[in-house]
Design an enzyme around this catalytic site. Structure first.
Site, mmCIF file in Angstrom:
data_model
loop_
_atom_site.group_PDB
_atom_site.id
_atom_site.type_symbol
_atom_site.label_atom_id
_atom_site.label_comp_id
_atom_site.label_asym_id
_atom_site.label_seq_id
_atom_site.Cartn_x
_atom_site.Cartn_y
_atom_site.Cartn_z
ATOM 1 N N HIS A 47 0.859 -1.182 0.000
ATOM 2 C CA HIS A 47 0.000 0.000 0.000
ATOM 3 C C HIS A 47 0.897 1.235 0.000
ATOM 4 C CE1 HIS A 47 -3.899 -1.883 1.831
ATOM 5 N NE2 HIS A 47 -3.312 -2.708 0.972
ATOM 6 N N GLU A 49 0.917 3.871 1.773
ATOM 7 C CA GLU A 49 1.358 4.304 3.091
ATOM 8 C C GLU A 49 2.532 3.472 3.596
ATOM 9 O OE1 GLU A 49 -1.735 3.526 2.042
ATOM 10 O OE2 GLU A 49 -3.226 4.226 3.475
ATOM 11 N N CYS A 77 -6.244 2.047 5.810
ATOM 12 C CA CYS A 77 -6.884 0.811 6.257
ATOM 13 C C CYS A 77 -6.283 0.396 7.600
ATOM 14 C CB CYS A 77 -6.667 -0.287 5.216
ATOM 15 S SG CYS A 77 -4.937 -0.841 5.097
ATOM 16 N N CYS A 80 -2.407 -0.078 7.422
ATOM 17 C CA CYS A 80 -1.656 1.170 7.278
ATOM 18 C C CYS A 80 -1.791 2.065 8.506
ATOM 19 C CB CYS A 80 -2.104 1.890 6.013
ATOM 20 S SG CYS A 80 -1.702 0.937 4.525
#
Length: 143
Positions: A47, A49, A77, A80
């Protein structure tokens, strides 16, 4: 947030879900910027992040990112949000809320859980409409 949006658009151009993230140091200088790369890396943890936090940690030479700000186009999410807490970032700034998987206030609120030893400040809704538009365009073109 503008740099994070640029990275989100790069992700969209590569067929990735368009999320971009930037880590700023305490003076507001960019330490790292990344975009989603799950497809490219065949990695469910890639991801934006997580990639930005990893790059920022490498840039400062340690995993503690105290004084830093994580800026992301979509509400993080659970993975993250947890990574941001564990990295000890001072604040999380995000654009679009994620009602389906957001863990910084929408569906869950991982970062404000009093049972954790670190709780970053949260600033939500920065350029929210522009961030949401990038996602709508991406998913609209796939329907």
């Amino acid at each position: 947030m503008r740099l994070a949006l640029e990275r989100a658009r790069v992700a969209a151009g590569r067929g990735e879900v368009p999320v971009g993230a930037v880590v700023l140091d305490a003076e507001g200088r960019v330490l790292a910027a990344a975009e989603n790369a799950r497809e490219a890396n065949a990695d469910p943890t890639a991801h934006a992040e997580v990639l930005a936090l990893r790059a920022a940690a490498a840039a400062v030479g340690g995993w503690r990112l105290a004084g830093c700000t994580l800026v992301v186009t979509l509400e993080p999410c659970t993975m993250c949000a947890g990574a941001a807490v564990l990295a000890r970032v001072d604040r999380i700034v995000y654009g679009a809320a994620d009602e389906k998987a957001g863990a910084v206030g929408s569906l869950w609120d991982v970062v404000r859980d009093r049972r954790l030893n670190h709780r970053p400040e949260v600033i939500a809704g920065v350029l929210a409409e522009e961030c949401a538009a990038v996602l709508r365009e991406f998913f609209g073109s796939r329907r």
